[in-house]
Design a protein around this motif. Sequence first.
Motif, PDB file in Angstrom:
ATOM      1  N   LEU A 256     -10.857  -3.482  -3.646  1.00 46.57           N
ATOM      2  CA  LEU A 256     -12.248  -3.417  -3.185  1.00 46.57           C
ATOM      3  C   LEU A 256     -12.381  -2.567  -1.932  1.00 46.57           C
ATOM      4  O   LEU A 256     -13.426  -1.995  -1.674  1.00 46.57           O
ATOM      5  N   ALA A 257     -11.305  -2.450  -1.175  1.00 41.36           N
ATOM      6  CA  ALA A 257     -11.364  -1.697   0.085  1.00 41.36           C
ATOM      7  C   ALA A 257     -11.084  -0.210  -0.122  1.00 41.36           C
ATOM      8  O   ALA A 257     -10.806   0.509   0.824  1.00 41.36           O
ATOM      9  N   ARG A 258     -11.184   0.270  -1.339  1.00 43.56           N
ATOM     10  CA  ARG A 258     -10.903   1.698  -1.593  1.00 43.56           C
ATOM     11  C   ARG A 258     -11.947   2.604  -0.943  1.00 43.56           C
ATOM     12  O   ARG A 258     -13.103   2.212  -0.770  1.00 43.56           O
ATOM     13  N   ASP A 259     -11.549   3.810  -0.637  1.00 41.96           N
ATOM     14  CA  ASP A 259     -12.467   4.850  -0.161  1.00 41.96           C
ATOM     15  C   ASP A 259     -12.908   5.629  -1.400  1.00 41.96           C
ATOM     16  O   ASP A 259     -12.160   6.428  -1.948  1.00 41.96           O
ATOM     17  N   ARG A 260     -14.150   5.404  -1.825  1.00 44.93           N
ATOM     18  CA  ARG A 260     -14.582   5.943  -3.126  1.00 44.93           C
ATOM     19  C   ARG A 260     -14.502   7.464  -3.197  1.00 44.93           C
ATOM     20  O   ARG A 260     -14.169   8.034  -4.231  1.00 44.93           O
TER      21      ARG A 260
ATOM     22  N   GLU B 134      -1.841   5.522  -0.604  1.00 50.52           N
ATOM     23  CA  GLU B 134      -2.555   4.255  -0.418  1.00 50.52           C
ATOM     24  C   GLU B 134      -3.853   4.226  -1.231  1.00 50.52           C
ATOM     25  O   GLU B 134      -4.155   3.239  -1.903  1.00 50.52           O
ATOM     26  N   GLN B 135      -4.597   5.319  -1.192  1.00 47.15           N
ATOM     27  CA  GLN B 135      -5.876   5.336  -1.913  1.00 47.15           C
ATOM     28  C   GLN B 135      -5.655   5.383  -3.435  1.00 47.15           C
ATOM     29  O   GLN B 135      -6.455   4.836  -4.194  1.00 47.15           O
ATOM     30  N   ALA B 136      -4.598   6.027  -3.865  1.00 46.25           N
ATOM     31  CA  ALA B 136      -4.300   6.043  -5.309  1.00 46.25           C
ATOM     32  C   ALA B 136      -4.010   4.621  -5.783  1.00 46.25           C
ATOM     33  O   ALA B 136      -4.425   4.215  -6.878  1.00 46.25           O
ATOM     34  N   ILE B 137      -3.311   3.857  -4.939  1.00 51.77           N
ATOM     35  CA  ILE B 137      -2.999   2.466  -5.296  1.00 51.77           C
ATOM     36  C   ILE B 137      -4.269   1.622  -5.257  1.00 51.77           C
ATOM     37  O   ILE B 137      -4.567   0.864  -6.179  1.00 51.77           O
ATOM     38  N   ARG B 138      -5.068   1.794  -4.199  1.00 56.95           N
ATOM     39  CA  ARG B 138      -6.332   1.058  -4.135  1.00 56.95           C
ATOM     40  C   ARG B 138      -7.207   1.379  -5.356  1.00 56.95           C
ATOM     41  O   ARG B 138      -7.900   0.509  -5.883  1.00 56.95           O
ATOM     42  N   GLY B 139      -7.127   2.625  -5.789  1.00 58.34           N
ATOM     43  CA  GLY B 139      -7.994   3.097  -6.871  1.00 58.34           C
ATOM     44  C   GLY B 139      -7.697   2.492  -8.236  1.00 58.34           C
ATOM     45  O   GLY B 139      -8.465   2.673  -9.181  1.00 58.34           O
TER      46      GLY B 139
ATOM     47  N   PRO C 135      -3.463 -12.045  -6.076  1.00 61.63           N
ATOM     48  CA  PRO C 135      -3.515 -10.583  -6.253  1.00 61.63           C
ATOM     49  C   PRO C 135      -2.105  -9.984  -6.243  1.00 61.63           C
ATOM     50  O   PRO C 135      -1.262 -10.382  -5.440  1.00 61.63           O
ATOM     51  N   THR C 136      -1.869  -9.029  -7.136  1.00 60.61           N
ATOM     52  CA  THR C 136      -0.587  -8.338  -7.180  1.00 60.61           C
ATOM     53  C   THR C 136      -0.477  -7.357  -6.008  1.00 60.61           C
ATOM     54  O   THR C 136       0.602  -7.141  -5.464  1.00 60.61           O
ATOM     55  N   PHE C 137      -1.609  -6.768  -5.647  1.00 61.42           N
ATOM     56  CA  PHE C 137      -1.601  -5.763  -4.577  1.00 61.42           C
ATOM     57  C   PHE C 137      -1.886  -6.445  -3.248  1.00 61.42           C
ATOM     58  O   PHE C 137      -2.850  -7.204  -3.124  1.00 61.42           O
ATOM     59  N   VAL C 138      -1.020  -6.205  -2.289  1.00 62.90           N
ATOM     60  CA  VAL C 138      -1.117  -6.892  -1.003  1.00 62.90           C
ATOM     61  C   VAL C 138      -0.911  -5.910   0.152  1.00 62.90           C
ATOM     62  O   VAL C 138      -0.297  -4.851  -0.021  1.00 62.90           O
ATOM     63  N   GLU C 139      -1.425  -6.271   1.296  1.00 62.59           N
ATOM     64  CA  GLU C 139      -1.228  -5.436   2.480  1.00 62.59           C
ATOM     65  C   GLU C 139       0.214  -5.537   2.962  1.00 62.59           C
ATOM     66  O   GLU C 139       0.774  -4.585   3.484  1.00 62.59           O
TER      67      GLU C 139
ATOM     68  N   LEU D 206       0.809  -1.223   0.000  1.00 60.61           N
ATOM     69  CA  LEU D 206       0.000   0.000   0.000  1.00 60.61           C
ATOM     70  C   LEU D 206       0.842   1.273   0.000  1.00 60.61           C
ATOM     71  O   LEU D 206       0.328   2.362  -0.191  1.00 60.61           O
ATOM     72  N   GLU D 207       2.144   1.122   0.253  1.00 58.40           N
ATOM     73  CA  GLU D 207       3.046   2.279   0.131  1.00 58.40           C
ATOM     74  C   GLU D 207       3.668   2.338  -1.265  1.00 58.40           C
ATOM     75  O   GLU D 207       4.423   3.263  -1.569  1.00 58.40           O
ATOM     76  N   GLY D 208       3.410   1.308  -2.065  1.00 53.18           N
ATOM     77  CA  GLY D 208       3.993   1.261  -3.401  1.00 53.18           C
ATOM     78  C   GLY D 208       5.310   0.508  -3.466  1.00 53.18           C
ATOM     79  O   GLY D 208       5.930   0.416  -4.521  1.00 53.18           O
TER      80      GLY D 208
END
Lengths: 531, 531
Positions: B472-476, B458-463, B407-411, B339-341
């Motif tokens: 799916l856990a993004r803040d819309r 973090e939200q840019a990555i979630r987005g 998933p490529t994106f992980v916590e 989530l930090e990239g």
Amino acid sequence: MERSRRLADGKVVAADDAVKLLESVLEPGDRLCIEGNNQKHADFLAASLARVSSDQVHGLHIVQSNLALPAHLDVFERGIADRLDFCYSGPQGLRLGRLVAEGRVRVGAIHTYLELYSRYFSDLTPRVSLIAADAADAAGNLYTGENTEDTPAIVEATAFKSGILIAQVNRIVDEVPRVDVPGDWVSYVVEAPKPYYIEPIFTRDPAAITEVQILMAMMVIRGIYQKYGVTRLNHGIGFDTAAIELILPTYAAELGLRGEICQYMSVNPCPTLIPAIESGFVEGIHCAGSELGMERYVANRADVFFIGRDGTMRSNRIFCQLAGHYADLFIGSTLQIDLEGNSSTATLNRITGFGGAPNFGSESRGRRHGSKSWLQAGEEANRGRHMPRGRKLVVQIVETFREGLEPTFVERLDAWELQQSFDLPLPPVMAYGDDITHIVTEEGIANLLLCDDLSEREQAIRGIAGYTPVGLARDRAVVDRLREKGAIAYPEDLGVDKRLANRDLLAARSIKDLVHWSGGLYQPPTRFRNW
Amino acid sequence: MERSRRLADGKVVAADDAVKLLESVLEPGDRLCIEGNNQKHADFLAASLARVSSDQVHGLHIVQSNLALPAHLDVFERGIADRLDFCYSGPQGLRLGRLVAEGRVRVGAIHTYLELYSRYFSDLTPRVSLIAADAADAAGNLYTGENTEDTPAIVEATAFKSGILIAQVNRIVDEVPRVDVPGDWVSYVVEAPKPYYIEPIFTRDPAAITEVQILMAMMVIRGIYQKYGVTRLNHGIGFDTAAIELILPTYAAELGLRGEICQYMSVNPCPTLIPAIESGFVEGIHCAGSELGMERYVANRADVFFIGRDGTMRSNRIFCQLAGHYADLFIGSTLQIDLEGNSSTATLNRITGFGGAPNFGSESRGRRHGSKSWLQAGEEANRGRHMPRGRKLVVQIVETFREGLEPTFVERLDAWELQQSFDLPLPPVMAYGDDITHIVTEEGIANLLLCDDLSEREQAIRGIAGYTPVGLARDRAVVDRLREKGAIAYPEDLGVDKRLANRDLLAARSIKDLVHWSGGLYQPPTRFRNW
């Protein structure tokens, strides 16, 4: 090409035909590199280039490290060249500034060494390069001796992109002592009327080292080298770092630090390193170039320096710059530091450029291998961050006032004005504040890694800025707090006894002492001999 | 040394005597480099080393780029060596992991290429190096042909620190086609029983490129290459970047970008670059090494590639790595992004190491010269900062799910567990989040430069993380705001028409098409021929 072949006997062209050779191989608009670096210059070829007919040869684009000789600028004055990409201008900075202002030189960009070499393999490949070597044979094999410096980078880019490589050599011989550049990479060789000129720019006379510099050196050894266990490093070339070198065999040895710090260095063979080498402190040195007078001493220490089978040193600026970039520490001096820690050696009205300092003096973010120093500095930097990372130590060592009583610490760098005057895309900053980890003055050490934000960084800098206006405007309460958490350390905090800071601590107090340490092998140039 | 001289006829040693030669030159505890890189390996000498008597030769410290062959690990299994400093292990990662766990290998550190080469000139200079070349003459002059790769770095460090350099060559000849390494740097040459093995690791069959990859490639061209005007760059070696290469002559050409983007590359000669070269997009390429089958094509384009006077390519990993480090952009793929990239290709139970990606994929903080792309990215990064600075673009291109629907994106990166299992000083991160500027997925582009803090990042990555749990856990609401300010861009924001994202857009849709583009000069290895 036909015409140039007619001038040559095999690959050998007579010095008298050098101008004609250049006129026959150069096309208007060609990209050209004239080898010019710290030690050696293709000075004869540079002078020859300045004499070509500007009717025939014009609009050249010069891509070279170092603008140091009048001939380098004569080519612009005469219209032979009009574009320039370079690294460093030194003594020609003022004249370059004038030519830029007059519109006779369009500067593409100012680079550090490795950047410019990189562009030789990308968008700035020279079509013709003029280089310098000690000797050549008839097949064009070159011997560069101690001063290989930039040659490998220039030669490889030019020779392998169908370019023309012309080497001036001090002598043409039957067999070169060793092959530094294979002959089949070289187009022409010219025996110059006199050997290329070399300046002893890395020689610092220990007699000129002051007690203030010795005090700072003591702080560096206790507060940085010992604290982090710095084994691989690069030193600048000023008296401040010479002082550090000269108290390794005394002060650092008494602290039991032999074999613990300063074992491997990426520097030129500075004479002030001799006592540290002889007393077993420094174990390995790789050099970007050589230093006049050090040849015999260096050749005698093949265990320390990189030496060819012919018994003389092999230097290479690329590997030296790389080893320094990935080392644990860089320490060097500067002219101005602002409140964010940005430093600059820019002086108004001059375009001096960068050289190698920004490469040494920046974080190596591509680095992944650990070392004690790198990991420990990383821990200090990482406080509170999620993903840990190591950190290179980048140290600026300065007195609070420099020559002429100009304060070193300033609210605003002259670099900003320079950016305006020369229409540069950015202020010419040598080391950025967020790359610098420590600033050392005669007052103490600021550890920027331990500052939580820009305002703390500012106060840490003020807290060691002495009686400069920047130093006087410190917030004493914040400075005390920073001192408590180690972001500021004064000599007494480091266990440094100021009373010891005198010239008795120097392992050598004169050039003559250095000669003595070297067993008579170091042969200083005449200007440094006063006995 | 006496004994080894007796085995040699001049510098030439018979293949049957290779084991004896090694036994005679090696001392217990010696530091040894076995050349091993992407293309070529000193495989015969590596196998010979694995056969020496471990009574005579033991406790070696191996310092080499690439651990790829079983013999490289046999030497540890047999006790001939017990210490290792390296860059990359690839297929041997699992076995290396086991040997480390058993205490048979003590790993000093894992490096990127340039770091390890740097240490060859500092504290890890090899005393003996085993290298590979195409040909040698009796004087030991070496011809490395297209695959020069790491040779210059290894050779220079060893030969100039009184070390012993042993070259295995495919053939001994009267005269080498060109001199890549001067004979007087070389101690011994051995004609190997068979030529060194080469693997075509940079060949990607266009037939395997998917429409998702084409969509991502379109976004990269509009949203990054065109936006910043990226002219100098480095591509990774996956299908994602192959897709970009293959739509330059179609999609990018229609956008009028020929001569505006992608002119200079630092990469191996990937076959998928052929159409972009032939259509005048890519003007210059410098290579770290070669690629099987590309030899004739490359030789025919001396205007684009670096070619010797013998008509074959000159590669050199150092200059290619440097040019890529100081380029405007790196784009490559990865296995996991947090989530930090931060991204990592580490896989549990394997020690794979780094290679060159961290060097390409990190900020070049020593850089000082400007370019349109670097300055524009710098402006985005500098918002609100006092001292402006340029910025290198570092792009990760990934699909939200990788093979096996992981998933490529992980916590949390697997790299953290790997750090524990192998007792590494830091988690093995390939590219750090604060070096990465953009992440591209099939959903869109996250521009991390425009994120104000870690929570926005973090939200840019979630987005752009699609239907992964992270996505799916993004803040819309935050994602909408980031999209408004350009920190997230979806295809429609970039003017990318998704309907065009199909295989018709590829300039070549098969290996056969590439052969056609090359005018029959590209000669793909048999495994890639299905016609």
